[in-house]
Write a protein that holds these residues in place. Structure first.
Motif, PDB file in Angstrom:
ATOM      1  N   LEU A  72      57.437  18.349 -25.502  1.00 43.82           N
ATOM      2  CA  LEU A  72      57.556  18.809 -26.895  1.00 43.82           C
ATOM      3  C   LEU A  72      56.605  19.975 -27.158  1.00 43.82           C
ATOM      4  CD1 LEU A  72      57.848  15.381 -28.765  1.00 43.82           C
ATOM      5  CD2 LEU A  72      59.569  17.198 -28.804  1.00 43.82           C
ATOM      6  N   LEU A  73      55.419  19.889 -26.594  1.00 41.24           N
ATOM      7  CA  LEU A  73      54.422  20.954 -26.758  1.00 41.24           C
ATOM      8  C   LEU A  73      54.906  22.249 -26.103  1.00 41.24           C
ATOM      9  CD1 LEU A  73      51.598  21.413 -27.974  1.00 41.24           C
ATOM     10  CD2 LEU A  73      50.629  20.808 -25.754  1.00 41.24           C
ATOM     11  N   LYS A  74      55.495  22.129 -24.903  1.00 41.75           N
ATOM     12  CA  LYS A  74      56.008  23.312 -24.196  1.00 41.75           C
ATOM     13  C   LYS A  74      57.124  23.988 -24.984  1.00 41.75           C
ATOM     14  CE  LYS A  74      54.795  21.791 -19.517  1.00 41.75           C
ATOM     15  NZ  LYS A  74      55.298  21.169 -18.287  1.00 41.75           N
ATOM     16  N   LEU A  75      57.933  23.186 -25.675  1.00 44.98           N
ATOM     17  CA  LEU A  75      59.002  23.752 -26.506  1.00 44.98           C
ATOM     18  C   LEU A  75      58.407  24.616 -27.620  1.00 44.98           C
ATOM     19  CD1 LEU A  75      61.934  24.041 -27.504  1.00 44.98           C
ATOM     20  CD2 LEU A  75      61.686  21.823 -28.653  1.00 44.98           C
ATOM     21  N   ILE A  76      57.323  24.130 -28.222  1.00 47.78           N
ATOM     22  CA  ILE A  76      56.659  24.882 -29.296  1.00 47.78           C
ATOM     23  C   ILE A  76      56.055  26.184 -28.742  1.00 47.78           C
ATOM     24  CG2 ILE A  76      54.690  24.847 -30.901  1.00 47.78           C
ATOM     25  CD1 ILE A  76      55.178  21.734 -31.049  1.00 47.78           C
ATOM     26  N   GLU A  77      55.478  26.087 -27.541  1.00 42.07           N
ATOM     27  CA  GLU A  77      54.756  27.227 -26.964  1.00 42.07           C
ATOM     28  C   GLU A  77      55.655  28.320 -26.394  1.00 42.07           C
ATOM     29  OE1 GLU A  77      50.821  24.657 -25.531  1.00 42.07           O
ATOM     30  OE2 GLU A  77      52.390  25.166 -24.090  1.00 42.07           O
ATOM     31  N   ASN A  78      56.910  27.972 -26.068  1.00 45.49           N
ATOM     32  CA  ASN A  78      57.814  28.942 -25.438  1.00 45.49           C
ATOM     33  C   ASN A  78      58.874  29.439 -26.410  1.00 45.49           C
ATOM     34  OD1 ASN A  78      57.333  29.109 -22.279  1.00 45.49           O
ATOM     35  ND2 ASN A  78      56.894  27.003 -22.898  1.00 45.49           N
ATOM     36  N   ASP A  79      59.535  30.527 -26.022  1.00 43.88           N
ATOM     37  CA  ASP A  79      60.542  31.105 -26.919  1.00 43.88           C
ATOM     38  C   ASP A  79      61.944  30.544 -26.654  1.00 43.88           C
ATOM     39  OD1 ASP A  79      60.939  32.279 -24.490  1.00 43.88           O
ATOM     40  OD2 ASP A  79      61.039  34.347 -25.239  1.00 43.88           O
ATOM     41  N   TRP A  80      62.006  29.275 -26.308  1.00 46.74           N
ATOM     42  CA  TRP A  80      63.292  28.612 -26.096  1.00 46.74           C
ATOM     43  C   TRP A  80      63.919  28.247 -27.438  1.00 46.74           C
ATOM     44  CZ3 TRP A  80      60.183  24.661 -22.786  1.00 46.74           C
ATOM     45  CH2 TRP A  80      59.754  25.274 -21.601  1.00 46.74           C
ATOM     46  N   SER A  81      65.252  28.145 -27.435  1.00 45.52           N
ATOM     47  CA  SER A  81      65.948  27.733 -28.668  1.00 45.52           C
ATOM     48  C   SER A  81      65.877  26.225 -28.881  1.00 45.52           C
ATOM     49  CB  SER A  81      67.416  28.161 -28.595  1.00 45.52           C
ATOM     50  OG  SER A  81      67.502  29.557 -28.453  1.00 45.52           O
ATOM     51  N   GLY A  82      65.753  25.488 -27.778  1.00 45.31           N
ATOM     52  CA  GLY A  82      65.688  24.029 -27.911  1.00 45.31           C
ATOM     53  C   GLY A  82      65.455  23.350 -26.574  1.00 45.31           C
ATOM     54  N   ALA A  83      65.263  22.044 -26.606  1.00 44.68           N
ATOM     55  CA  ALA A  83      65.083  21.246 -25.394  1.00 44.68           C
ATOM     56  C   ALA A  83      65.795  19.907 -25.588  1.00 44.68           C
ATOM     57  CB  ALA A  83      63.602  21.024 -25.101  1.00 44.68           C
ATOM     58  N   ILE A  84      66.249  19.332 -24.466  1.00 49.11           N
ATOM     59  CA  ILE A  84      67.027  18.090 -24.522  1.00 49.11           C
ATOM     60  C   ILE A  84      66.143  16.905 -24.125  1.00 49.11           C
ATOM     61  CG2 ILE A  84      69.135  16.923 -23.767  1.00 49.11           C
ATOM     62  CD1 ILE A  84      70.179  19.734 -22.911  1.00 49.11           C
ATOM     63  N   PHE A  85      66.235  15.848 -24.928  1.00 46.15           N
ATOM     64  CA  PHE A  85      65.452  14.621 -24.709  1.00 46.15           C
ATOM     65  C   PHE A  85      66.370  13.404 -24.845  1.00 46.15           C
ATOM     66  CE2 PHE A  85      62.475  17.766 -26.230  1.00 46.15           C
ATOM     67  CZ  PHE A  85      61.288  17.506 -25.556  1.00 46.15           C
ATOM     68  N   ALA A  86      65.885  12.253 -24.357  1.00 44.93           N
ATOM     69  CA  ALA A  86      66.567  10.986 -24.631  1.00 44.93           C
ATOM     70  C   ALA A  86      66.167  10.539 -26.038  1.00 44.93           C
ATOM     71  CB  ALA A  86      66.168   9.929 -23.609  1.00 44.93           C
ATOM     72  N   HIS A  87      67.148  10.204 -26.840  1.00 47.55           N
ATOM     73  CA  HIS A  87      66.909   9.744 -28.212  1.00 47.55           C
ATOM     74  C   HIS A  87      65.917   8.569 -28.215  1.00 47.55           C
ATOM     75  CE1 HIS A  87      68.742   8.797 -32.390  1.00 47.55           C
ATOM     76  NE2 HIS A  87      67.672   8.052 -32.223  1.00 47.55           N
ATOM     77  N   ALA A  88      66.154   7.600 -27.329  1.00 48.47           N
ATOM     78  CA  ALA A  88      65.340   6.370 -27.318  1.00 48.47           C
ATOM     79  C   ALA A  88      63.860   6.658 -27.099  1.00 48.47           C
ATOM     80  CB  ALA A  88      65.852   5.409 -26.243  1.00 48.47           C
ATOM     81  N   GLY A  89      63.559   7.572 -26.171  1.00 50.45           N
ATOM     82  CA  GLY A  89      62.168   7.874 -25.846  1.00 50.45           C
ATOM     83  C   GLY A  89      61.393   8.413 -27.040  1.00 50.45           C
ATOM     84  N   LEU A  90      61.989   9.388 -27.743  1.00 51.89           N
ATOM     85  CA  LEU A  90      61.308   9.983 -28.901  1.00 51.89           C
ATOM     86  C   LEU A  90      61.202   8.992 -30.049  1.00 51.89           C
ATOM     87  CD1 LEU A  90      62.634  13.673 -29.066  1.00 51.89           C
ATOM     88  CD2 LEU A  90      60.585  12.795 -27.993  1.00 51.89           C
ATOM     89  N   GLU A  91      62.234   8.173 -30.198  1.00 51.72           N
ATOM     90  CA  GLU A  91      62.229   7.195 -31.287  1.00 51.72           C
ATOM     91  C   GLU A  91      61.149   6.135 -31.052  1.00 51.72           C
ATOM     92  OE1 GLU A  91      65.856   5.746 -33.845  1.00 51.72           O
ATOM     93  OE2 GLU A  91      65.869   4.708 -31.911  1.00 51.72           O
ATOM     94  N   ARG A  92      61.001   5.708 -29.800  1.00 52.75           N
ATOM     95  CA  ARG A  92      60.044   4.639 -29.487  1.00 52.75           C
ATOM     96  C   ARG A  92      58.613   5.027 -29.833  1.00 52.75           C
ATOM     97  NH1 ARG A  92      63.231   3.046 -23.937  1.00 52.75           N
ATOM     98  NH2 ARG A  92      64.350   1.247 -24.789  1.00 52.75           N
ATOM     99  N   ILE A  93      58.262   6.292 -29.610  1.00 50.55           N
ATOM    100  CA  ILE A  93      56.870   6.691 -29.895  1.00 50.55           C
ATOM    101  C   ILE A  93      56.782   7.531 -31.180  1.00 50.55           C
ATOM    102  CG2 ILE A  93      56.030   6.442 -27.537  1.00 50.55           C
ATOM    103  CD1 ILE A  93      56.358   9.447 -27.157  1.00 50.55           C
ATOM    104  N   LYS A  94      57.812   7.377 -32.017  1.00 51.26           N
ATOM    105  CA  LYS A  94      57.816   7.971 -33.375  1.00 51.26           C
ATOM    106  C   LYS A  94      57.622   9.488 -33.361  1.00 51.26           C
ATOM    107  CE  LYS A  94      56.450   3.733 -35.746  1.00 51.26           C
ATOM    108  NZ  LYS A  94      56.912   2.873 -34.670  1.00 51.26           N
ATOM    109  N   LEU A  95      58.310  10.161 -32.429  1.00 47.86           N
ATOM    110  CA  LEU A  95      58.239  11.624 -32.356  1.00 47.86           C
ATOM    111  C   LEU A  95      59.619  12.264 -32.549  1.00 47.86           C
ATOM    112  CD1 LEU A  95      55.740  12.249 -29.389  1.00 47.86           C
ATOM    113  CD2 LEU A  95      55.343  12.656 -31.810  1.00 47.86           C
ATOM    114  N   LEU A  96      60.550  11.491 -33.092  1.00 48.23           N
ATOM    115  CA  LEU A  96      61.920  11.990 -33.260  1.00 48.23           C
ATOM    116  C   LEU A  96      61.998  12.889 -34.501  1.00 48.23           C
ATOM    117  CD1 LEU A  96      64.903  11.739 -32.233  1.00 48.23           C
ATOM    118  CD2 LEU A  96      65.167   9.883 -33.883  1.00 48.23           C
TER     119      LEU A  96
END
Length: 308
Positions: A152-176
């Motif tokens: 997630l930090l790398k997405l903020i730091e780079n000029d990418w349009s987006g990044a793909i994650f598993a929904h469950a992973g982000l939801e579990r640690i409240k970062l969705l």
């Protein structure tokens, strides 16, 4: 006095969340448990894509060794990271009730999805990359490694349009993020969203305790998906997706294999009664292989060997 079950886990926030969840469930059954965090090879080598490391079980091997050496009693894994063939002496004891299985796009504004302009998407997964390029051939996909927080930090730091994650992973640690887009068209990794517990085959105590945490339907669906993967000879070196769901005593299955560039795709959709679950994943994989999947898998293997 009953023994304290030592739970081996990776030391990322998500892995610790998963292991803590298992610890709480074990303690709720009246047994004692403690966490033993261990750093995995997959978390240490971040400068190469997973498929270039050429190791199966890169996130699980360190825990397997700790288990076989008697340093831990059980290990908790994200099931999609676990090779379909467990090491000799280690057995699956429980699949916890599965969370949401879908992938999501975390983005900096979704307008680019409607545009024909080039855009850059980040993911460390061949499966996600191939499916994204299949749908958006004018986009570029770059490699993204690390735990959820660092990605997630790398997405903020780079000029990418987006990044793909598993929904469950982000939801579990409240970062969705609230504006994350569900990629309901993307077929997930086999066993995505499921947590797996393994123990030593000879450790009857740990097996008996953890088997009480098994969720029957989650075990059935993940077994089918992993059987499909194993029969196709996938692992993390081929873009393979699979999803089995159970509704009204019927199993619905969708499986797919893509070429590495996302241009070719062979998929299958089938349903059978729950009582016909045994061998269903293998049969679906054989159907895919007969539909041209064998030739496609061969070309993927050849392409991978030239990459390495």
């Amino acid at each position: 006095m009953s023994k304290i079950i030592r739970i081996g886990t990776r030391d990322s926030e998500l892995a610790l969340w998963q292991a803590t969840t298992v610890q709480q469930k074990i303690e709720a059954l009246g047994f004692d448990a403690t966490l033993i965090p261990i750093k995995s090879t997959g978390d240490q080598v971040l400068d190469k894509p997973l498929y270039e490391l050429g190791i199966t079980g890169i996130f699980t091997k360190t825990l397997d060794v700790a288990l076989l050496k008697g340093q831990i009693d059980i290990a908790v894994h994200s099931m999609k990271d676990v090779p379909t063939q467990l090491p000799k002496g280690i057995v699956q004891t429980a699949v916890l009730e599965r969370a949401v299985t879908s992938d999501i796009l975390v983005h900096k504004g979704s307008e680019f999805l409607e545009s024909e302009k080039p855009a850059t998407i980040a993911t460390g997964s061949l499966r996600r990359k191939a499916q994204w390029l299949h749908k958006y051939p004018h986009h570029k996909v770059v490699d993204l490694r690390g735990n959820v927080n660092s990605r997630l930090l790398k997405l903020i730091e780079n000029d990418w349009s987006g990044a793909i994650f598993a929904h469950a992973g982000l939801e579990r640690i409240k970062l969705l993020p609230k504006d994350a887009i569900s990629l309901d068209w993307m077929i997930p990794a086999p066993a995505q969203g499921a947590m797996l517990i393994v123990a030593l085959e000879k450790d009857e105590f740990s097996k008996d305790v953890t088997q009480k945490l098994n969720h029957h339907n989650s075990e059935i669906t993940t077994t089918i998906e992993r059987e499909f993967l194993r029969t196709l000879e996938g692992g993390c070196t081929a873009p393979i997706g699979a999803l089995a769901t159970i509704k009204d005593e019927s199993i619905n299955f969708i499986g797919t294999v893509f070429s590495l560039d996302g241009k070719q795709k062979i998929d299958i959709k089938k349903n059978v009664p729950v009582q016909s679950a045994k061998g269903f994943g293998e049969q679906c994989a054989k159907d895919v292989l007969n539909k041209g999947g064998a030739k496609l898998m061969e070309s993927i293997r050849n392409e991978n060997s030239t990459l390495h």
